[in-house]
Write an enzyme that holds these catalytic residues in place. Structure first.
Site, short mmCIF file in Angstrom:
data_model
loop_
_atom_site.label_atom_id
_atom_site.label_comp_id
_atom_site.label_asym_id
_atom_site.label_seq_id
_atom_site.Cartn_x
_atom_site.Cartn_y
_atom_site.Cartn_z
N ASP A 158 0.86 -1.20 0.00
CA ASP A 158 0.00 0.00 0.00
C ASP A 158 0.89 1.25 0.00
OD1 ASP A 158 0.77 0.47 2.64
OD2 ASP A 158 -1.23 0.20 3.50
N CYS A 185 2.57 -3.59 4.04
CA CYS A 185 1.75 -2.42 4.35
C CYS A 185 2.41 -1.74 5.56
CB CYS A 185 0.28 -2.78 4.57
SG CYS A 185 -0.06 -3.89 5.96
N HIS A 217 8.58 -24.63 8.64
CA HIS A 217 7.47 -25.37 9.25
C HIS A 217 6.11 -25.08 8.63
CE1 HIS A 217 9.62 -26.34 13.34
NE2 HIS A 217 10.29 -26.76 12.28
C1 RB5 Z 1 -2.52 2.35 6.49
O1 RB5 Z 1 -2.59 3.52 7.22
C2 RB5 Z 1 -2.36 1.15 7.42
O2 RB5 Z 1 -3.55 0.92 8.09
C3 RB5 Z 1 -1.94 -0.06 6.65
O3 RB5 Z 1 -0.74 0.20 5.98
C4 RB5 Z 1 -1.69 -1.33 7.44
O4 RB5 Z 1 -0.81 -1.11 8.49
C5 RB5 Z 1 -2.88 -2.08 7.84
O5 RB5 Z 1 -2.82 -3.18 8.42
#
Ligand code: RB5
Length: 147
Positions: free
Chosen positions: A8, A65, A98
């Site tokens: 993301d 993310c 594992h």
């Molecule tokens: C984005 O702000 C954040 O929520 C995302 O990158 C992630 O950490 C979600 O699990």
């Protein structure tokens, strides 16, 4: 070997570092985005990485993310995916040995780039041990098969 990678907005910079690291090590990288730092929704990219691995377009996947959590939850909803959040190399190694993890997840807001490279390296260099672990992985996969 081809590795699918997706992320993301929080992980664009780290993704680029990991991509370069993978290419230096001779891996082919399938970049599924995002390549924009504009806020986006991590499930989109977790699903893309999961589907690329499940379809055999890439052998393994890496999904990043902010924490690694949301994108791992999304990737794990794709049939055939075993996505594991690893914030240090021991867990990364065990997730292959594992659990036969096929998607590695970590958080760009959790790990620094050098640690992320170390995690990635040990994860890619470790093979599934099989044996008694195969039975357990089969049990996990039977859960989704019986849904
Ligand atoms: C984005 O702000 C954040 O929520 C995302 O990158 C992630 O950490 C979600 O699990």
């Amino acid at each position: 070997m081809k590795i699918a990678i997706g992320n993301d907005h929080s992980a664009v910079e780290l993704k680029e570092i990991i991509k370069e690291f993978l290419e230096e090590k001779g891996y082919e990288v399938l970049d599924l985005g995002t390549n924009s730092t504009e806020s986006c929704d991590y499930p989109v990219y977790g699903e893309k990485v999961g589907k690329a691995v499940a379809a055999g377009e890439a052998k393994l996947g890496i999904a990043i993310c902010g924490t690694g959590l949301g994108i791992s939850l999304a990737a794990n909803k794709v049939k055939g995916i075993r996505a594991c959040v690893c914030s240090e190399p021991y867990t990364a190694k065990m997730s292959r040995l594992h659990n036969n993890a096929n998607v590695l997840c970590f958080g760009a807001r959790v790990v620094g780039s050098e640690l992320a490279k170390m995690i990635t390296e040990v994860w890619l260099d470790t093979e599934f041990e099989g044996g008694r672990h195969q039975r357990r992985v089969d049990q996990i996969m039977a859960i989704e098969a019986n849904e």
